[in-house]
Design an enzyme around this catalytic site. Structure first.
Site, mmCIF file in Angstrom:
data_model
loop_
_atom_site.group_PDB
_atom_site.id
_atom_site.type_symbol
_atom_site.label_atom_id
_atom_site.label_comp_id
_atom_site.label_asym_id
_atom_site.label_seq_id
_atom_site.Cartn_x
_atom_site.Cartn_y
_atom_site.Cartn_z
ATOM 1 N N CYS A 91 5.768 0.603 -5.151
ATOM 2 C CA CYS A 91 4.399 0.871 -5.563
ATOM 3 C C CYS A 91 3.823 -0.354 -6.254
ATOM 4 O O CYS A 91 4.500 -1.051 -7.005
ATOM 5 C CB CYS A 91 4.310 2.118 -6.444
ATOM 6 N N GLU A 92 2.576 -0.603 -5.959
ATOM 7 C CA GLU A 92 1.977 -1.830 -6.483
ATOM 8 C C GLU A 92 1.563 -1.697 -7.945
ATOM 9 O O GLU A 92 1.170 -2.667 -8.563
ATOM 10 C CB GLU A 92 0.803 -2.279 -5.612
ATOM 11 N N HIS A 93 1.658 -0.492 -8.496
ATOM 12 C CA HIS A 93 1.298 -0.334 -9.898
ATOM 13 C C HIS A 93 2.477 -0.582 -10.834
ATOM 14 O O HIS A 93 2.297 -1.046 -11.953
ATOM 15 C CB HIS A 93 0.739 1.077 -10.137
ATOM 16 N N HIS A 94 3.675 -0.209 -10.394
ATOM 17 C CA HIS A 94 4.848 -0.348 -11.257
ATOM 18 C C HIS A 94 5.965 -1.162 -10.632
ATOM 19 O O HIS A 94 6.965 -1.429 -11.268
ATOM 20 C CB HIS A 94 5.393 1.041 -11.619
ATOM 21 N N GLN A 132 0.511 4.545 -1.389
ATOM 22 C CA GLN A 132 0.823 5.337 -0.195
ATOM 23 C C GLN A 132 -0.403 5.573 0.688
ATOM 24 O O GLN A 132 -0.329 5.529 1.907
ATOM 25 C CB GLN A 132 1.453 6.670 -0.625
ATOM 26 N N HIS A 160 7.800 8.990 -5.375
ATOM 27 C CA HIS A 160 7.492 7.762 -6.102
ATOM 28 C C HIS A 160 8.345 7.706 -7.360
ATOM 29 O O HIS A 160 8.229 8.572 -8.220
ATOM 30 C CB HIS A 160 6.017 7.733 -6.492
ATOM 31 N N CYS A 162 8.045 5.884 -9.772
ATOM 32 C CA CYS A 162 7.246 5.730 -10.996
ATOM 33 C C CYS A 162 6.838 7.095 -11.546
ATOM 34 O O CYS A 162 6.475 7.212 -12.716
ATOM 35 C CB CYS A 162 6.024 4.843 -10.755
#
Ligand code: ZN
Length: 209
Positions: A91-94, A132, A160, A162
């Site tokens: 995931c590009e956030h975490h 996603q 996920h 995260c």
């Protein structure tokens, strides 16, 4: 063929391997450990090599993968479905893993691709920093653009980390996303047929309509 023209911008200055390893040492220190501790000495090198694998998708052009299509389908105009394509993404956030399965269907119009190409297409987009919803759309839109079928359907279900290992700590939570293009969007019976194939195959968390 126009080589290289598919790449969008000139590659931005990429950090060196040594800079990447140094960044890992910084994160180890931030986590509270000592990057000079014996057990951690080789860790930055391993992490950087793992990153080469996790993010290999940036080096590949998804359109090239589909470029070799088989065009003689001898009038075959039924739906083609490949389900349960397992993938690992981040995931590009975490920057922690997203692990899931993709299900792809399309309604060919003259062109079909080998099924291994569909799996590789998923992999190229998975091996990047992702959300996603974006990945679902990228797979569907690339197929639509290159194969020009009568329609494309992509459903992705994934967990996920995260969400499962930090923050809200909700184990077993899966996110289902879908993108329906062309006949799959406009014709409810086509969409139903696709979802029925997925349900028959035992994929459990799929939407029913
Ligand atoms: Zn995340």
């Amino acid at each position: 063929m126009k080589k290289g023209s598919a790449k969008k911008a000139a590659p931005r200055a990429r950090p060196t391997r040594e800079e990447a390893e140094q960044a890992v040492r910084t994160l180890i220190g931030w986590a509270g450990d000592d990057p000079a501790r014996e057990g951690l000495l080789d860790t930055p090198g391993r992490v950087v090599r793992a990153y080469e694998e996790f993010f290999a998708g940036y080096e590949q052009d998804p359109k090239e993968i589909l470029a070799r299509t088989f065009s003689e389908v001898e009038g075959y105009d039924e739906m083609i479905v490949m389900n349960d394509i397992r993938f690992e993404s981040h995931c590009e956030h975490h920057m922690v893993p997203i692990i899931g399965k993709a299900h792809i269907g399309y309604l060919p119009d003259k062109r079909v691709v080998g099924i291994s190409k569909l799996a590789r297409l998923v992999e190229v987009y998975a091996r990047r920093l992702q959300v996603q919803e974006k990945m679902t759309a990228q797979i569907a839109d690339t197929l639509q653009e290159i194969l020009k079928p009568k329609g494309v359907a992509v459903v992705i279900e994934a967990a996920h980390q995260c969400m499962t290992t930090r923050g809200v700590h909700k184990p077993g939570v899966g996110l289902v996303t879908s993108r329906m293009v062309g006949a799959f969007r406009d014709d409810p019976s086509t969409r139903r047929e696709f979802l029925a194939v997925l349900n028959m195959s035992g994929s459990s968390k799929l939407p029913n309509t």
